[in-house]
Design an enzyme around this catalytic site. Sequence first.
Site, PDB file in Angstrom:
ATOM      1  N   GLY A 169      47.679  45.424  43.731  1.00 61.28           N
ATOM      2  CA  GLY A 169      46.854  45.540  42.536  1.00 61.28           C
ATOM      3  C   GLY A 169      46.307  44.186  42.133  1.00 61.28           C
ATOM      4  N   SER A 170      45.969  44.077  40.866  1.00 61.74           N
ATOM      5  CA  SER A 170      45.336  42.853  40.375  1.00 61.74           C
ATOM      6  C   SER A 170      46.332  41.715  40.270  1.00 61.74           C
ATOM      7  CB  SER A 170      44.704  43.106  39.002  1.00 61.74           C
ATOM      8  OG  SER A 170      45.716  43.236  38.009  1.00 61.74           O
ATOM      9  N   THR A 171      45.806  40.497  40.302  1.00 59.84           N
ATOM     10  CA  THR A 171      46.662  39.318  40.185  1.00 59.84           C
ATOM     11  C   THR A 171      47.364  39.273  38.836  1.00 59.84           C
ATOM     12  OG1 THR A 171      45.355  38.033  41.761  1.00 59.84           O
ATOM     13  CG2 THR A 171      46.655  36.786  40.163  1.00 59.84           C
ATOM     14  N   THR A 193      48.255  41.756  36.828  1.00 59.84           N
ATOM     15  CA  THR A 193      49.352  42.717  36.795  1.00 59.84           C
ATOM     16  C   THR A 193      50.481  42.265  37.711  1.00 59.84           C
ATOM     17  OG1 THR A 193      47.785  44.495  36.350  1.00 59.84           O
ATOM     18  CG2 THR A 193      49.971  45.138  37.092  1.00 59.84           C
ATOM     19  N   GLY A 194      50.137  41.676  38.842  1.00 53.65           N
ATOM     20  CA  GLY A 194      51.152  41.150  39.756  1.00 53.65           C
ATOM     21  C   GLY A 194      52.036  40.115  39.102  1.00 53.65           C
ATOM     22  N   GLU A 218      50.548  42.168  46.910  1.00 52.94           N
ATOM     23  CA  GLU A 218      49.232  42.064  47.562  1.00 52.94           C
ATOM     24  C   GLU A 218      48.211  42.169  46.441  1.00 52.94           C
ATOM     25  OE1 GLU A 218      45.846  42.651  48.650  1.00 52.94           O
ATOM     26  OE2 GLU A 218      46.392  44.637  49.407  1.00 52.94           O
ATOM     27  N   CYS A 222      40.308  44.706  48.201  1.00 53.81           N
ATOM     28  CA  CYS A 222      40.772  43.344  47.924  1.00 53.81           C
ATOM     29  C   CYS A 222      40.259  42.363  48.965  1.00 53.81           C
ATOM     30  CB  CYS A 222      42.293  43.312  47.842  1.00 53.81           C
ATOM     31  SG  CYS A 222      43.094  44.085  49.266  1.00 53.81           S
TER      32      CYS A 222
END
Length: 484
Positions: free
Chosen positions: A234-236, A238-239, A256, A290
């Site tokens: 997912g998004s950075t 949220t990561g 990822e 991505c």
Amino acid sequence: MSALPQTTQPNGVFDGPYYLSIAGKLVESKNSFDVINPATGKVLAEAPAATAEQLDAAIAAAKIAFKSWSALGYDGRQKYMNAYADALEAHRDELARLLTQEQGKPLRTMAEPEVDQSISWIRQIAERRILVEVVEETAEHIVELHHTPLGVIGAITPWNFPVLLALWKVAPALITGNTMVIKPSPFTPLSALRFGQIAQSILPPGVLSIVSGGNELGPQLTHHPDIAKISFTGSTETGKHVLRAAAGTVKRVTLELGGNDAAIILPDADYRSIIPQLFWGAVGNSGQWCVGIKRLYVHRSFHKEFVQAFIHYARQQKLGDGLDHEVTVGPVQNKMQFDKVKAFIDDIKANGQNIVLGGDVDENLPGYFIPVTVVDNPPESARIVQEEQFGPIVPIIAYDDVEDAIARANNSPFGLGGSVWGRDTAAAVAVANRLETGMVWVNEIHTQGVDIPFGGHKQSGLGTEHGFEGRLLFTNPKTVLIRK
């Protein structure tokens, strides 16, 4: 509750109902939420919204199942996984159609290949083994390195490739002896719920559970003490939340995340022959991947001609509902992303940057359609260059010096993928080796494989998926020392 998956309708279309998959059963939930077809803007189906108690039940079942599943050994697990691949193949057409309806991607060119690759991935991974390694042997003792399964894996999967990116996690986790609980994106839960329903008649109870719901389930999964590892795509931003949440119980984490991948077209490139590859590398899946090409750096000696050739190819594509077999570019998947992509277009216009194709969004149309938009030579400081658009907008940027192009490509907090294109392969490889990315292609794009490691650099991720290295991350290295 039911122990068997719902069958496909006579016309080859599955239209529900949808259930959670917990402990080998299909489970209803007291709450539900709407899933929108992005091509129409209308409700496609109702998906079950799991309660916190249901997620706990799925994790508890996975923990129980882990004991017997891990004890099966590779050959025993392979038989189950091949049977699961066979069952998915029997439902291949309905899964592909469902994927198009909930995600938007064209059926023939994107959805069907995604399902096919997922099935093939399971079969190929099922053949792989991590063997015991003898690292030292003397007259007195022997030292072995074993790779034992971790336990229950929590997977959080995204909306851009909801079948492939989920089953990419399922296959290596299960073959190495782990069990898994998946929380799919609330934007695209249906295909995951469906392949979870199919799994319940094939895999032992608790080995694979699918629990759909809102974003509140993510923190519960990442905080849960019985989850041994989180695999997140997912998004950075949220990561980063996932990483912080996992720290409380020192979970293993694979992330990822986002990217702002650059493609560098070298001065000697036969640029006309590679236009289709570059176009689909950027615009495939409506730019929603991505590792999609987010920035095209083209040598100034043929920049103008390249832009015109790119536009000519783009104009041959058809935007529309992915169920139409003539459509090659579908909608953006959800209203949130639609608004983000429109904001990029508004910023481009507000700053007087040169849109040479597209750029006009007809908001009277149903669904979330953004036309392919090409921006000619925006400045390096432009938002469309510095940020990840995750939509069908392509900035084509002129450069004079290869050293400058490399520096621009690396001037990003992201480092997921990149590509370099030129006739002199050795020179192109030399440029590729200087890009600060986890993956880089030379004269090709988006080649993937079960034995090809894939991971991000900088803020594009942590850990590796795929390949032997990726499979190792679903295991614990255990050193066994034996006195003879």
